[in-house]
Design an enzyme around this catalytic site. Structure first.
Site, mmCIF file in Angstrom:
data_model
loop_
_atom_site.group_PDB
_atom_site.id
_atom_site.type_symbol
_atom_site.label_atom_id
_atom_site.label_comp_id
_atom_site.label_asym_id
_atom_site.label_seq_id
_atom_site.Cartn_x
_atom_site.Cartn_y
_atom_site.Cartn_z
ATOM 1 N N HIS A 145 0.837 -1.191 0.000
ATOM 2 C CA HIS A 145 0.000 0.000 0.000
ATOM 3 C C HIS A 145 0.877 1.247 0.000
ATOM 4 O O HIS A 145 1.847 1.340 0.750
ATOM 5 C CB HIS A 145 -0.939 -0.008 1.204
ATOM 6 C CG HIS A 145 -1.989 -1.060 1.094
ATOM 7 N ND1 HIS A 145 -2.994 -0.986 0.168
ATOM 8 C CD2 HIS A 145 -2.171 -2.218 1.755
ATOM 9 C CE1 HIS A 145 -3.777 -2.059 0.293
ATOM 10 N NE2 HIS A 145 -3.292 -2.813 1.238
ATOM 11 N N LYS A 575 -13.041 4.080 7.823
ATOM 12 C CA LYS A 575 -13.559 5.062 6.863
ATOM 13 C C LYS A 575 -15.079 4.994 6.797
ATOM 14 O O LYS A 575 -15.760 5.995 6.590
ATOM 15 C CB LYS A 575 -12.958 4.816 5.472
ATOM 16 C CG LYS A 575 -13.330 5.895 4.441
ATOM 17 C CD LYS A 575 -12.452 5.803 3.217
ATOM 18 C CE LYS A 575 -12.871 4.674 2.320
ATOM 19 N NZ LYS A 575 -14.123 4.964 1.573
#
Length: 917
Positions: A145, A575
């Site tokens: 990532h 999120k």
């Protein structure tokens, strides 16, 4: 001056020296005026931070606004490099203090292996250790990532500087040697200063593979075998039963790099094959080098020491015809092993040259068998000490790494599997609309097909690019199992898993390529659901119970030792629902999964998808593992290591070894000493759980109302942060969003968190907590505060949650965040949203201090507090520069220099904050 202050003075001394050498490099390269300008800004920033001097703030703002584009870039580079050097100094100081602690013979520190093992023996549970290690599995998993914004060249410079600092600590130098060390440091810093910070092109997947594998060179290949040896020695010193015992392979370092296809169209079957080949080359080169060194060391003459018959036979089979080694059987045997391994490399990769008549090893266990012959001969002839050196480490490396180096996971989104299966059904049975079926209909159809001996695929059919790609990568996995062994690609992870059909769809695809045998119900990879959103976490236990109730699926698990792995998503759940609710829903999901698995008598292994930042599940690993509810670890745990965390944890071998130890120590403690686990005390447990549920509900509403329920919030986010500029950075092979949109729902969690960190708001790590506490206190005026304080004192889950939030808030700065808010063009929108954020920030600070009793942030962690305090004067100017650059850029001054300046500031702020993405 107290002892800790004396020790910390060494850190201050290192930072001063590195800063001075950096200043010399800047002065020599840019000249005195540039150096004085940069130093003036540094002094103003320090004065403002140290004395809270508003005059200094105004002067700092004026000085930064007066800079030209070139001067801004120079300053940004200088402050970014200083943050990199401060990171090196802090890492070396941590090593220095750890070594001093060990040399002094002080009691083992919490988180060390000796501390964990000592606790187990002291608790009278030594007998449980043998059972623990037989079934244990601890695995950090590297992912690609893109929060690691540093180039590999920069990392290499940092490691060279770190080695020089370490040398100075370990060696008593003469004045001449000390002078040479300082000169070398100066050269290293000049090289660092002259090395480009930014990449000029976007990383490919194979670039990410190479970056990930570099940590094996520095740390994993050598330090992991040493960890095993150290633990074996530690156990033997405490209990004679462990004398000469060799632990099972309970720890491996895994990888997603080259196998993670979720949202990354560049990970193909060819990339998978190249990744596995690169990994094999890496580990075989390591073995060959170690064999050469071992042969040079084992120069034992047969006339002086006997050897075993198997060793003599191994030596005789060797093609080593040198007359100088005719009476050196160990060297001849190792020469033969080396030749076979060379042949193995030729067979696996085509590299090198195979000697005539030399047969390659069919598998790693054959290589290990030959090394065992060498080991047994040494031990049986009174040379045990020689067997416990390099040979011991090499044998363990072969056991752990095999010929594939790192277990590589596949990952793909459930939506992709669903579409592929739908296309296969439509091709085999025209008119069948799989996507239109409800869940029960899908399960029925999938089970019927899984029970059938036929295949859905046809060599004569034309499939879509997506379906062809998915089938190709599964076929590549099957080929890899034949070439490298089944341990090379052991797992298939399903992102956004939400149903039983998501599991069965993968099973069907595995059947199509021969990785699942319908007749025997054997499957060659673990099928792992990843529950990511709040709704998916809540539904996950029921999904698993439904799957366990299917005889076919239970049959598959029987072929995998009745074990099921479940992955939990920290980033997307955060999120989706915010920091507090994400943590709570993860905790509850684990409790419910433990109950379900116990009911069906299936062994549970949890895979924690943690990021580097608190907003993505980050934080200290030791506390995080101990924070799991009872029964959630059971000796087995996997967790992701992502972004800049990989560099921070594993670039330095000693730091890497410490981090590997921490994972093992925490797993031992969590499994064998359940009283240390994160459970509320029985007397208050129900009340704590109820209070947490109430807090979570309020926090969820506050977070979702802001992020998903406020008109214009998407615009506010894109204008008040550097998200657009982050999306353009060359820091990873995958796009910032899953789709071509600016929707927050489609945005990946990584750039979401990194954007908030850059503007120093860190919103994903705290928002909603203040509102939750306010509402709870209002609803429980009599005892609410006492309940919350009791939760913090008695319930380590809540303690860990607040500790992580404390760290995030300490790195935040609402005043600087306000400067970024001014980038929002719509004044009414800006004021409406930032006013809410600022009020929640204040409420959260008040709530944290009320519950913990702290007067200031990070009061309980003076080392972190000092680190943050020392870094702010170097991060603050970068934030101010970044805001100014964004203003210019968005007003149309979009030349290459402006873009470079913004990207440099992103790099520098990320380096200064360390765990920001």
């Amino acid at each position: 001056m107290q002892m800790n202050e004396v020790k910390d003075e060494l850190l201050s001394s290192d930072i001063r020296q590195l800063g001075r050498l950096l200043g010399d490099a800047i002065r020599n390269h840019l000249g005195d005026p540039a150096f004085e300008r940069i130093e003036h800004v540094r002094q103003l920033a320090i004065r403002f931070r140290r004395d809270n001097d508003e005059a200094a703030r105004a002067q700092l703002s004026d000085a930064l606004q007066a800079l030209s584009q070139e001067e801004t870039t120079q300053l940004t580079r200088a402050f970014s490099y200083f943050s990199l050097l401060a990171n090196i100094a802090e890492d070396q100081h941590h090593i220095r203090r750890t070594r001093a602690h060990l040399i002094a013979g002080s009691p083992p520190r919490q988180g060390s292996l000796s501390h964990a093992v000592g606790n187990v023996f002291d608790a009278g549970k030594a007998d449980a250790l043998e059972t623990f290690f037989e079934d244990a599995f601890v695995s950090p998993v590297f992912t690609a990532h893109p929060t690691e914004v540093q180039r590999k060249s920069i990392q290499n410079c940092q490691m060279a500087i770190a080695r020089l600092l370490s040398e100075r600590d370990r060696v008593q130098m003469t004045p001449e040697e000390a002078e040479q060390n300082e000169e070398a440091l100066g050269r290293g810093i000049v090289t660092l200063w002259q090395t480009r910070l930014l990449r000029t092109s976007k990383l490919s997947v194979m670039d990410e593979v190479a970056n990930g594998l570099s940590f094996y060179d520095h740390t994993i290949l050598r330090e992991l075998p040493k960890l095993y040896s150290s633990l074996e020695t530690m156990l033997a010193q405490r209990d004679a039963r462990w004398e000469d015992a060799e632990l099972p392979n309970f720890m491996k370092v895994g990888s997603w790099i080259g196998g993670d296809r979720d949202g990354n169209p560049f990970v193909t079957a060819d990339i998978l094959r190249s990744t596995l080949q690169t990994q094999a080359d890496k580990v075989l080169d390591f073995y060959l080098g170690e064999l050469r060194k071992l042969a040079s060391q084992l120069s034992l003459a047969q006339i002086l020491n006997a050897c075993s018959e198997p060793l003599r036979a191994l030596a005789e089979r060797s093609a080593d015809a040198s007359p100088h080694r005719v009476d050196e059987p160990y060297r001849r045997a190792l020469h033969g092993i080396h030749a076979r391994l060379e042949a193995t490399r030729v067979a696996l990769s085509g590299k090198g040259k195979q000697a005539d008549g030399v047969q390659p090893y069919a598998a790693a266990f054959e290589l290990l068998a030959d090394l065992d012959v060498v080991q047994h001969s040494l031990v049986s002839n009174g040379l045990r000490a020689l067997a416990r050196g390099r040979l011991r480490q090499l044998r363990r490396a072969v056991k752990v790494f095999g010929f594939s180096l790192a277990p590589l996971d596949l990952r793909q989104n459930s939506d992709v599997h669903e579409r592929v299966v739908g296309e296969l059904f439509a091709g085999a049975q025209p008119g069948l609309a799989y996507l239109d079926l409800d869940e029960e209909q899908r399960i029925s159809l999938l089970l019927a097909e899984l029970e059938s001996p036929r295949l859905l695929t046809s060599p004569y059919a034309q499939y879509s690019e997506e379906t062809t790609s998915e089938l190709d990568i599964f076929r590549a996995v099957r080929a890899a199992h034949v070439k490298y062994g089944k341990e090379s690609v052991p797992n298939c992870i399903i992102s956004k898993a939400a149903s039983v059909s998501d599991l069965l769809e993968v099973a069907l695809l595995l059947k199509e390529v021969g990785l699942l045998r319908q007749d025997s119900r054997e499957v060659d990879v673990n099928i792992i659901p990843l529950f990511e959103t709040i709704d998916d976490l809540r539904a996950g236990p029921a999904v698993m119970a439904r799957a366990f109730g299917l005889p076919f699926y239970r049959g598959l698990l029987a072929s995998r030792a009745d074990q099921q792995e479940v992955m939990l998503g920290y980033s997307d759940s955060n999120k989706d629902g915010g920091f507090l609710t994400s943590g709570w829903e993860l905790y509850k999901a684990e409790i419910e999964l433990v109950t379900v698995f116990k009911e069906y008598q299936i062994k549970l292994r949890l895979f924690h998808g943690r990021g580097g930042s608190v907003g993505r599940g980050g934080g200290p690993s030791y506390e995080a593992i101990l924070a799991q509810p009872a029964g959630a670890v059971q000796g087995q745990i996997r967790l992701t290591e992502q972004g800049e965390v990989i560099t921070a944890k594993y670039a330095n071998p000693e730091v890497g070894r410490r981090n590997l130890e921490v994972l093992v120590a925490a797993t031992i403690q969590s499994t064998l000493l359940p009283q240390a686990q994160l459970q509320p005390k029985a007397s208050a447990g129900a009340g704590h759980l109820a209070a947490m549920e109430e807090l979570s509900g309020t926090a969820l509403n506050a977070y979702r109302d802001l992020v998903y329920g406020t008109d214009g919030f998407e615009q506010y986010f894109w204008e008040s942060t550097v998200i657009a500029e982050i999306a353009a950075l060359n820091i990873g092979s995958r796009p910032a969003s899953r789709k071509k949109s600016t929707s927050i729902e489609d945005l990946r969690a990584i750039p979401w968190v990194l954007s908030w960190a850059q503007c120093r708001l860190m919103l994903p790590g705290w928002f909603g907590f203040g509102s939750a506490v306010q509402a709870y206190l209002a609803a429980h005026p009599a005892d609410g505060a006492d309940v919350l304080r009791g939760m913090y004192t008695d319930w380590p889950f809540f303690t860990s949650l607040l500790s992580n939030m404390d760290m995030v808030l300490a790195k935040s700065d609402i005043a600087i965040a306000g400067k970024y808010a001014e980038l929002v063009k719509d004044k009414a929108l800006r004021e409406a949203i930032f006013t809410r954020i600022r009020a929640e920030y204040a409420a959260t600070l008040d709530a944290l201090k009320l519950i913990t009793g702290q007067e200031e942030l990070q009061q309980a962690n003076p080392l972190m507090q000092r680190s943050i305090r020392n870094r702010f004067p170097y991060i603050d100017p970068l934030n101010h520069v970044q805001v100014e650059l964004l203003k210019r850029f968005r007003e149309g001054k979009q030349d290459a220099a402006a873009r470079t300046g913004i990207h440099l500031s992103i790099n520098g702020i990320a380096a200064g904050l360390r765990n920001s993405g």
